[in-house]
Write a protein that holds these residues in place. Structure first.
Motif, mmCIF file in Angstrom:
data_model
loop_
_atom_site.group_PDB
_atom_site.id
_atom_site.type_symbol
_atom_site.label_atom_id
_atom_site.label_comp_id
_atom_site.label_asym_id
_atom_site.label_seq_id
_atom_site.Cartn_x
_atom_site.Cartn_y
_atom_site.Cartn_z
ATOM 1 N N GLU A 5 39.193 37.860 31.959
ATOM 2 C CA GLU A 5 39.063 37.118 32.122
ATOM 3 C C GLU A 5 38.805 36.492 33.547
ATOM 4 O O GLU A 5 38.668 35.725 34.193
ATOM 5 N N LEU A 6 38.898 37.549 34.207
ATOM 6 C CA LEU A 6 38.849 37.736 36.125
ATOM 7 C C LEU A 6 37.359 38.432 35.541
ATOM 8 O O LEU A 6 37.255 39.518 36.253
ATOM 9 N N HIS B 159 45.887 41.725 34.985
ATOM 10 C CA HIS B 159 45.160 41.214 35.337
ATOM 11 C C HIS B 159 43.978 41.811 35.876
ATOM 12 O O HIS B 159 43.536 42.739 36.822
ATOM 13 N N ALA C 162 38.043 32.406 32.626
ATOM 14 C CA ALA C 162 39.345 32.980 32.838
ATOM 15 C C ALA C 162 40.415 31.107 31.928
ATOM 16 O O ALA C 162 41.059 31.556 31.399
ATOM 17 N N HIS C 163 39.107 30.397 31.889
ATOM 18 C CA HIS C 163 40.388 29.412 31.049
ATOM 19 C C HIS C 163 39.394 28.633 30.311
ATOM 20 O O HIS C 163 38.966 27.624 30.462
ATOM 21 N N ALA D 193 41.764 31.369 40.953
ATOM 22 C CA ALA D 193 42.133 31.908 39.847
ATOM 23 C C ALA D 193 43.946 32.424 39.957
ATOM 24 O O ALA D 193 44.438 32.294 41.478
ATOM 25 N N ASP E 177 34.347 28.040 32.128
ATOM 26 C CA ASP E 177 35.076 29.429 33.206
ATOM 27 C C ASP E 177 35.557 30.404 32.095
ATOM 28 O O ASP E 177 36.383 29.927 31.115
#
Length: 217
Positions: A139-140, A130, A83-84, A123, A81
């Motif tokens: 991240e997105l 963001h 984002a993470h 998310a 992912d």
């Protein structure tokens, strides 16, 4: 000499130049494999984008997009992912590094929490800005042809959130309305970027002391 590197459920076989998940091979384009091997063998050191471009295309000039596309291929293969990230970490304004982080356990904070839900993911949104778009460094990140590189931005401040288009080609919609300015978001609002449809959710933390008033008959 052991020419296999294990991380998570994956094994990188340096002799056969193959990525495997358990006993199953994972498809990876040749250049993406080269990038993954380079990052794995250099871990945990971060490598600059210029360094990686020179290693992968030593005699050819390529645009930076070629590198970000390979990173996206690797993340897809590793089910990582952006984002993470658990494996491929973006070093802002520098390059990339390989890491192996333990699986992320979601922590549910007190008070209100905001989330975006879409067809194959979700998310959490904390205070701050963001940016949503097709740039793999975001991240997105949404890999869809109708989404611009930096398509829209959601700003979270305390118990409120707004969304604003960033001059995208196809526009940002909340419900059926195309945005021409910043819009306040409410629980259940449907946001559309190109063909990507997501729902904005406001969640109250587990254990909240809020009680619905009793309705007398």
């Amino acid at each position: 000499m052991n020419n296999r590197v294990s991380f998570g459920r994956f094994v990188l076989d340096l002799d056969t130049r193959e990525l495997r998940r358990g006993d199953e091979p994972v498809a990876l384009p040749p250049k993406a494999y080269e990038l993954l091997e380079t990052l794995v063998m250099s871990r945990p050191r971060a490598l600059s984008k210029l360094d990686l471009q020179e290693r992968l295309w030593p005699d050819t000039y390529v645009v930076e997009k070629n590198l970000t596309n390979l990173v996206a291929d690797i993340r897809k293969a590793l089910e990582d992912d952006p984002a993470h990230p658990r494996f491929v970490r973006t070093v802002h304004r520098f390059g990339y590094a390989f890491q192996e982080s333990p699986p992320r356990v979601p922590v549910r904070p007190s008070g209100f929490r905001f989330r975006l839900h879409w067809s194959d993911g979700r998310a959490g949104l904390i205070d701050g800005e963001h940016v949503l778009g097709r740039d793999p460094d975001l991240e997105l990140f949404f890999d869809s042809p109708g989404v611009s590189r930096r398509h829209a931005i959601i700003r979270v401040d305390g118990d409120g959130a707004t969304v604003e288009d960033l001059g995208s080609k196809n526009g940002t919609f909340v419900g059926d309305r195309r945005l021409d300015s910043s819009a306040r978001l409410a629980d259940g609002d449907v946001i559309r970027l190109g063909s990507v449809v997501m729902t904005f959710k406001v969640l109250r933390a587990r254990g909240s002391t809020h009680t619905e008033p009793h309705k007398s008959r």
